[in-house]
Design a protein around this motif. Structure first.
Motif, PDB file in Angstrom:
ATOM      1  N   ASP A 169       0.844  -1.222   0.046  1.00  0.00           N
ATOM      2  CA  ASP A 169      -0.068   0.049   0.022  1.00  0.00           C
ATOM      3  C   ASP A 169       0.791   1.198  -0.237  1.00  0.00           C
ATOM      4  O   ASP A 169       0.602   2.264  -0.726  1.00  0.00           O
ATOM      5  CB  ASP A 169      -0.964   0.014   0.996  1.00  0.00           C
ATOM      6  N   GLY A 173       1.587   1.292  -6.720  1.00  0.00           N
ATOM      7  CA  GLY A 173       0.378   1.978  -6.982  1.00  0.00           C
ATOM      8  C   GLY A 173      -0.860   0.711  -6.969  1.00  0.00           C
ATOM      9  O   GLY A 173      -0.488  -0.400  -6.923  1.00  0.00           O
ATOM     10  N   GLU A 174      -2.037   1.290  -7.154  1.00  0.00           N
ATOM     11  CA  GLU A 174      -3.163   0.424  -7.008  1.00  0.00           C
ATOM     12  C   GLU A 174      -3.300  -0.968  -8.134  1.00  0.00           C
ATOM     13  O   GLU A 174      -3.479  -1.959  -7.875  1.00  0.00           O
ATOM     14  CB  GLU A 174      -4.315   1.151  -7.050  1.00  0.00           C
ATOM     15  N   ASP A 175      -2.656  -0.114  -9.270  1.00  0.00           N
ATOM     16  CA  ASP A 175      -2.693  -1.282 -10.581  1.00  0.00           C
ATOM     17  C   ASP A 175      -1.795  -2.346 -10.034  1.00  0.00           C
ATOM     18  O   ASP A 175      -2.198  -3.709 -10.346  1.00  0.00           O
ATOM     19  CB  ASP A 175      -2.346  -0.316 -11.741  1.00  0.00           C
ATOM     20  N   TRP A 176      -0.670  -2.154  -9.666  1.00  0.00           N
ATOM     21  CA  TRP A 176       0.456  -3.284  -9.348  1.00  0.00           C
ATOM     22  C   TRP A 176      -0.266  -4.146  -8.196  1.00  0.00           C
ATOM     23  O   TRP A 176      -0.057  -5.474  -8.424  1.00  0.00           O
ATOM     24  CB  TRP A 176       1.678  -2.684  -8.636  1.00  0.00           C
ATOM     25  N   LYS A 413       7.895   2.988  -5.372  1.00  0.00           N
ATOM     26  CA  LYS A 413       8.087   4.297  -5.256  1.00  0.00           C
ATOM     27  C   LYS A 413       9.295   5.046  -4.565  1.00  0.00           C
ATOM     28  O   LYS A 413       9.705   5.975  -4.424  1.00  0.00           O
ATOM     29  CB  LYS A 413       6.620   4.959  -4.886  1.00  0.00           C
ATOM     30  N   GLN A 433       7.489   5.649 -12.272  1.00  0.00           N
ATOM     31  CA  GLN A 433       7.209   6.493 -11.300  1.00  0.00           C
ATOM     32  C   GLN A 433       6.212   7.731 -11.621  1.00  0.00           C
ATOM     33  O   GLN A 433       5.787   8.571 -10.660  1.00  0.00           O
ATOM     34  CB  GLN A 433       8.360   6.770 -10.523  1.00  0.00           C
ATOM     35  N   PRO A 435       3.783   9.985 -12.365  1.00  0.00           N
ATOM     36  CA  PRO A 435       2.262  10.106 -11.853  1.00  0.00           C
ATOM     37  C   PRO A 435       1.039  10.094 -12.923  1.00  0.00           C
ATOM     38  O   PRO A 435       0.021   9.528 -13.016  1.00  0.00           O
ATOM     39  CB  PRO A 435       1.858  11.367 -11.230  1.00  0.00           C
TER      40      PRO A 435
END
Lengths: 483, 307
Positions: A169, A173-176, A413, A433, A435
């Protein structure tokens, strides 16, 4: 020897075979069982490590300064001295050395030992080993599709502990996170990544001819025409890869799908919510064909369009070095294929890569890539501790430093770009990285194996050698398993 | 093989040549020799190419064919150096593992198979034919079908037996299991050929099964055993699948073939060292084959043709 067996059999036994089929089964079973009983008795006891149990005590590295970054791992899992973690991966020598070196911090701080095993037959062997109850502790799974299969068919994959979830978290990222999740449960944090949306070129060659790096698809085609007018074939490609021949072509199609239609349609396409022969897919494939099947553009250094199918992907971009080809679309990891001594740099380098331009400015900056995911198969503190360590920013930076020759990229990140060695890896990390970047995983790794590792490869190879877009896509659509 | 050849009766008189001498004459004609040399040359060319490739530098291997070596002969030992020292684990370790795997995997099936073959050929017991056919029929069970069930048995043995996985035992056992049907069949056929009078004579003299087996059968069967031994040796030495599946998870158990399969690197960008690797792993089987080859052909014919 098996040939000899077969020959003997077909000559003498064809008639008897039918009548003894049933008996053979019973006898085979009896003999296998009795042989294992007899010989098992002589085997002595095995030293299989016991799982579970909480490791008490303090980690040996708690007081050391260099261990400070992974203090939370040490305090949570305690002293792991004498414990072993068996890791199974598809990365073999000599590329495994940076992997092993990046575990040293973990080993010295927690006391655990990491037993590394790499195999190129990883994907087939992992399934065999998990199904027969002999899994490794940790496996780096290169395809989310395989992770899903393992979770759903064997149930042996262990859910990620809270420490891993927190790391993911925080650092990814959310996609990963989504790609490590199956049926709403999170299993596998990402290990590394690679970026596929790259076009390799020669900065020297571009500078000498006054060519500039295109930023849109149309500019890229204009540049291709300019190069073609000088007598050089602008593009080179190779999709040969043994039994996996065709996979580089699937990356082309995925990249263009993502650029033309955006991530949402891409997800629908991968999940088969729109058919494989949808007009949008056909349009994307035709756009790819505008380059790969254009005899004016390909195949620099090798021959005509059909030579793409017979050229191995390892050789596909090498003509750039000889000036026989100007551009080659391939992932960041292609850097390893250039001979030792090739200068990979943006300024005055022999080769470098630019981001594959967008076709549709409305769809942002899509990035196609892939990566490995860390799945655990044993519920023990040392295994969880190791999985947690691998999902930290500390490990990502350690791995970057341990890979002096390049070839490591992560979407973490917390990865400091300056810790990544090669220029192309730095470029990849920057893209991941960014955005504005929208990351999508290689679609053929997400589709069912019959399509993503079967008909899609085969039909796109046939498409290169002359099959029409419509026929190729219809055949892939027909091969999609009904479920 | 009893084809009727009317012009060569069994009791042929002097002017009519025997079948053997006809064959001898035809095969030693200059044309036959010429054809044999051509075939031998053609069959050897790929190996020579491989051999030359193994000494060429990386760039040459990747950009031109081995035949161009004759016009630009660059020689390097770099490939062999890379093969021998290119990984964390020394190649010698894999070599020793290969030997440790191969020797018991050859000896176990031979021991069991000669005993079984004797029983099937010369001992009368109820259900003998049924059992023999069952063993014979097992040759068609593909290895791949047995892998997961067999590995499950090793990992989680029934009846509270000790676990075997992660030891050489599993590899030895598996090779033995897969080899036994063919071994029993070949040796049985060979043993059946021994004239019954010989056995009867021994019986009359008071020999039991043990004495007949050790004093008569074993010496007579030496060529067949050697032939099967080479068979099994080459199969086990070159095996990758069984070692990977049953020895999986442990580099201490990995034979040379496992290293060879991974020699070219994760994305096959080091494939120039494969030819050198092939030659390194080829030395041992080559020596074994050359030193035992006369048994190989003799035993092969004895076992298989006269079924």
């Amino acid at each position: 020897m098996r040939d000899a067996e077969n020959r003997i059999w077909s000559r003498e036994g064809a008639v008897r075979m039918r009548s003894t089929k049933a008996r053979r089964g019973a006898a085979a079973f009896a003999i296998v069982v009795s042989a294992s009983i007899v010989l098992a008795a002589c085997g002595g006891s095995s030293g299989g490590g016991g799982g579970g149990g909480s490791a008490g005590g303090k980690a040996p590295g708690l007081a050391k300064a260099e261990c400070a970054p992974i203090k939370s791992v040490m305090t949570e899992y305690g002293d792991l001295s004498g414990k072993h973690v068996k890791v199974y991966t598809s990365v073999v020598a000599p590329e495994d050395v940076p992997q092993k070196n990046s575990y040293k911090l973990f080993e010295s701080c927690t006391g655990a030992t990491v037993d590394y095993e790499g195999s190129k037959e990883f994907e087939a062997q992992l399934v065999v080993r998990v199904k027969s109850g002999n899994p490794p502790d940790i496996a780096y799974i290169p395809q989310p599709g395989l992770l899903k299969t393992l979770v759903q068919t064997t149930g042996k994959v262990i859910e990620a502990p809270k420490s891993v979830v927190d790391n993911v978290d925080k650092w990814f990222g959310e996609d990963w996170k989504k790609y490590g999740t199956v049926d709403g449960k999170f299993y596998a944090p990402p290990l590394d990544a690679n970026v596929k949306s790259f076009v390799w070129y020669s900065p020297k060659m571009f500078a000498d001819n006054g060519w500039t790096i295109p930023t849109t698809w149309d500019e890229m085609l204009t540049l291709s025409d300019t190069i073609a007018a000088t007598g050089i074939k602008p593009w080179c490609a190779g999709i040969g890869s043994g039994e996996a021949t065709g996979w580089p072509a699937t990356d082309w199609l995925e990249d263009v799908m993502l650029r033309d239609n955006g991530p949402d349609v891409y997800d629908q396409w991968v999940a088969h919510e729109i058919p494989f022969n949808d007009p949008k897919v056909a349009a994307a494939l035709d756009r790819v064909g505008g380059i790969l099947k254009n005899p004016k553009y390909v195949n620099g250094g090798f021959g005509d369009v059909k030579s793409i199918a017979t050229t191995t992907f390892q050789d596909g971009g090498l003509p750039i070095l000889d000036g026989k080809c100007a551009m080659h679309r391939q992932a960041s990891f292609y850097a390893a294929n250039f001979p030792a001594g090739t200068k990979i740099a943006e300024d005055g380098g022999d080769v470098f890569a630019f981001y594959l331009p967008v076709t549709n400015a409305d769809q942002g900056k899509p990035v196609l890539g892939a990566g490995n995911f860390i799945a655990a198969f044993r519920d023990a503190p040392e295994v969880q501790a190791f999985q947690t360590y691998l999902s930290t920013d500390t490990w990502a930076n350690e791995k970057g430093k341990a890979t002096p020759n390049g070839g490591f990229v992560s979407a973490n990140k917390g990865l400091d770009v300056t810790n990544v060695a090669s220029a192309i890896d730095q470029e990849s990390v920057k893209i991941l990285q960014d955005p504005n970047a929208v990351f999508r995983f290689d679609g053929s790794d997400l589709m069912p194996g019959a399509v993503g590792a079967g008909s899609e490869w085969k039909e796109l190879t046939a498409w290169i050698t002359g099959e029409s877009t419509k026929d190729a896509l219809s055949k892939i659509e027909d091969s999609w398993p009904a479920s | 093989m009893t084809t009727t050849t009317p012009e060569v009766p069994a009791t042929a008189t002097a002017p009519v040549p025997t079948a053997a001498s006809v064959a001898h004459q035809k095969l030693t004609s200059p044309w036959a020799s010429f054809a044999a040399i051509i075939i031998a040359t053609l069959w050897t060319i790929p190996t020579i190419g491989l051999f030359i490739s193994s000494f060429r530098p990386e760039e040459d291997v990747k950009t031109s064919g081995w035949w161009t070596w004759f016009s630009s002969p660059n020689v390097t030992l770099e490939n062999y150096h890379e093969v021998l020292t290119g990984s964390d684990t020394k190649l010698a370790t894999y070599f020793v593992n290969s030997i440790v795997i191969t020797i018991p995997s050859v000896l176990i099936p031979i021991t069991l198979a000669t005993l079984a073959a004797y029983a099937f050929a010369w001992m009368k017991f109820p259900g003998r034919d049924f059992l023999f056919v069952a063993v014979f029929a097992m040759q068609i069970v593909p290895i791949q079908v047995t892998m997961i069930p067999l590995l499950k048995l090793y990992v989680d043995p029934p009846f509270g037996l000790p676990q075997l996985a992660g030891k050489f035992w599993t590899i030895w056992l598996s090779h033995s299991i897969f080899a036994l049907p063919l071994a029993i069949y070949l040796l049985h056929n060979f043993m059946k050929e021994v004239p019954g009078e010989l056995i009867e004579a021994a019986r009359v003299d008071g020999a039991g099964h043990v004495r007949i087996f050790t004093k008569i059968m074993l010496p007579l069967m030496a060529p067949a055993i050697a032939a099967f031994g080479i068979f099994q040796f080459l199969w086990v030495w070159n095996d990758l699948l069984v070692a990977l599946v049953f020895g999986g998870g442990n580099l201490d158990l990995s034979p040379l073939t496992v290293r060879l399969a991974e020699l070219s690197g994760t994305r096959d960008n080091d494939w120039q060292i494969l030819s050198a690797g092939a030659f390194v792993s080829l030395i041992v089987p080559l020596v074994v084959f050359l030193s035992l080859q006369r048994y190989f052909v003799r035993g092969l014919l004895a076992g298989s043709v006269k079924g």
